[in-house]
Design an enzyme around this catalytic site. Structure first.
Site, PDB file in Angstrom:
ATOM      1  CG  ASP A 248      29.937 -48.678 -75.022  1.00  0.00           C
ATOM      2  OD1 ASP A 248      30.099 -47.640 -74.848  1.00  0.00           O
ATOM      3  OD2 ASP A 248      28.963 -49.256 -74.571  1.00  0.00           O
ATOM      4  CG  HIS A 249      28.037 -45.797 -78.110  1.00  0.00           C
ATOM      5  ND1 HIS A 249      26.569 -45.890 -78.484  1.00  0.00           N
ATOM      6  CD2 HIS A 249      28.063 -46.369 -76.756  1.00  0.00           C
ATOM      7  CE1 HIS A 249      26.203 -46.583 -77.408  1.00  0.00           C
ATOM      8  NE2 HIS A 249      27.041 -46.844 -76.160  1.00  0.00           N
TER       9      HIS A 249
ATOM     10  CG  HIS B 243      24.113 -50.927 -75.077  1.00  0.00           C
ATOM     11  ND1 HIS B 243      25.212 -51.571 -75.198  1.00  0.00           N
ATOM     12  CD2 HIS B 243      24.445 -49.450 -74.954  1.00  0.00           C
ATOM     13  CE1 HIS B 243      26.329 -50.702 -75.067  1.00  0.00           C
ATOM     14  NE2 HIS B 243      26.010 -49.459 -74.768  1.00  0.00           N
TER      15      HIS B 243
ATOM     16  CG  ASP C 153      24.764 -45.817 -74.448  1.00  0.00           C
ATOM     17  OD1 ASP C 153      23.961 -46.548 -75.194  1.00  0.00           O
ATOM     18  OD2 ASP C 153      25.650 -45.974 -73.946  1.00  0.00           O
TER      19      ASP C 153
ATOM     20  CG  HIS D 239      23.959 -42.202 -71.019  1.00  0.00           C
ATOM     21  ND1 HIS D 239      24.155 -43.020 -70.053  1.00  0.00           N
ATOM     22  CD2 HIS D 239      25.229 -42.404 -72.059  1.00  0.00           C
ATOM     23  CE1 HIS D 239      25.477 -43.865 -70.490  1.00  0.00           C
ATOM     24  NE2 HIS D 239      25.979 -43.537 -71.715  1.00  0.00           N
TER      25      HIS D 239
ATOM     26  CG  HIS E  87      27.143 -41.215 -75.693  1.00  0.00           C
ATOM     27  ND1 HIS E  87      26.308 -42.316 -76.689  1.00  0.00           N
ATOM     28  CD2 HIS E  87      27.532 -41.999 -74.902  1.00  0.00           C
ATOM     29  CE1 HIS E  87      26.316 -43.387 -76.058  1.00  0.00           C
ATOM     30  NE2 HIS E  87      26.981 -43.311 -74.980  1.00  0.00           N
TER      31      HIS E  87
ATOM     32  CG  HIS F  39      30.103 -43.375 -72.816  1.00  0.00           C
ATOM     33  ND1 HIS F  39      28.957 -43.632 -72.207  1.00  0.00           N
ATOM     34  CD2 HIS F  39      30.683 -42.461 -71.940  1.00  0.00           C
ATOM     35  CE1 HIS F  39      28.693 -42.775 -71.163  1.00  0.00           C
ATOM     36  NE2 HIS F  39      29.839 -42.208 -70.902  1.00  0.00           N
TER      37      HIS F  39
HETATM   38 ZN   LIG Z   1      27.155 -44.712 -73.230  1.00  0.00          ZN
END
Ligand SMILES: [Zn+2]
Length: 257
Positions: A58-59, A169, A130, A113, A54, A56
């Site tokens: 932090d990915h 995570h 996530d 998500h 996805h 985001h």
């Molecule tokens: Zn995420």
């Protein structure tokens, strides 16, 4: 095939997926580029693709630097994330099958998500980002509780129990503490929590799990279980017995946990 987890940022995981026949590799969710390039060096593999679960930051944070470092890198993501992932080259959709060396990678669309959330399935290993965590699930940023519940239990839930779950995570310990509070009599949760606490004390990681373990211990997978529903209703009698209502209630509780 081999899978090398690469811890990134505070508690993220990228994963290097390697075809053993050809030594071609892909990386799932490269939050950072440096650690990924180091892993590629150590393994002596050729990086061909990025598989984004996805959009985001932090990915996908490491994607632009990887694209600069490696010519002709294919960068996959769900087609709706086309303009939300820097370096994006190829949109995917439910049911697509991608190649990496001799490996076949199936795309599973699991919104909730985010709208473009996907899981990549390779030889019984599911990279869930996530959407599904060890003992938990992602927050509802771009979807309804019904959508995420359906993605977890009906879409990912159709995979075999033996499927290995590589999540995005390291939240497992905290997730299982919440699970243990909801279901104090669930022996599977207590056993898993103890194992996870021991692993974390030794500095180990808790990825991957299996789908069977998630069915047994992850409250977000258990909302269709009658005993579980009664537990939730004992805590809040206003929660209706439909699994979707139960899911909605516990997602709210977990946000405040
Ligand atoms: Zn995420």
């Amino acid at each position: 095939m081999r899978v090398i987890p690469i811890p990134c940022l505070k508690d993220n995981y990228a994963y290097l997926v390697v075809c053993d026949d050809t030594q071609m590799a892909g990386v799932v969710d490269p939050a950072e580029a440096g650690v990924v390039l180091r892993a590629v060096d150590i393994e002596g593999v050729t990086l061909r693709a990025v598989f984004n679960t996805h959009h985001h930051p932090d990915h996908v944070g490491g994607v632009p630097e990887l694209v600069k470092a490696i010519p002709n890198l294919e960068v996959y993501g769900h087609r709706v994330d086309k303009n939300r992932i820097d370096g994006f080259t190829r949109g995917v959709e439910m049911g697509d099958v991608l190649s990496l060396g001799n490996l076949k990678i199936e795309v599973i669309h699991n919104p909730g998500h985010t709208t473009g959330g996907v899981t990549y399935l390779v030889e019984g290993c599911a990279f869930t980002g996530d959407t599904l965590f060890g003992g938990g699930c992602g927050r509802l940023f771009e979807g309804t509780p019904e959508t995420l519940f359906h993605s977890l239990t009906k879409v990912l839930g159709r995979l075999p129990d033996t499927t290995q779950v590589f999540f995005g995570h390291e939240y497992t310990e905290q997730n299982l503490k919440f699970a243990a509070q909801l279901e104090p009599d669930n022996e599977w949760i207590h056993q898993r929590l103890k194992q996870v606490e021991d692993t974390r004390k030794r500095g180990g990681i808790t990825t991957p799990s299996t789908l069977a373990l998630e069915w047994a211990t992850n409250p977000f997978m258990r909302c269709g279980n009658l005993e579980f529903i009664h537990r939730v209703q004992a805590r809040d009698p206003t929660v209706e017995g439909r699994p979707e209502e139960v899911f909605t209630a516990i997602r709210k509780w977990k946000d405040r946990f």
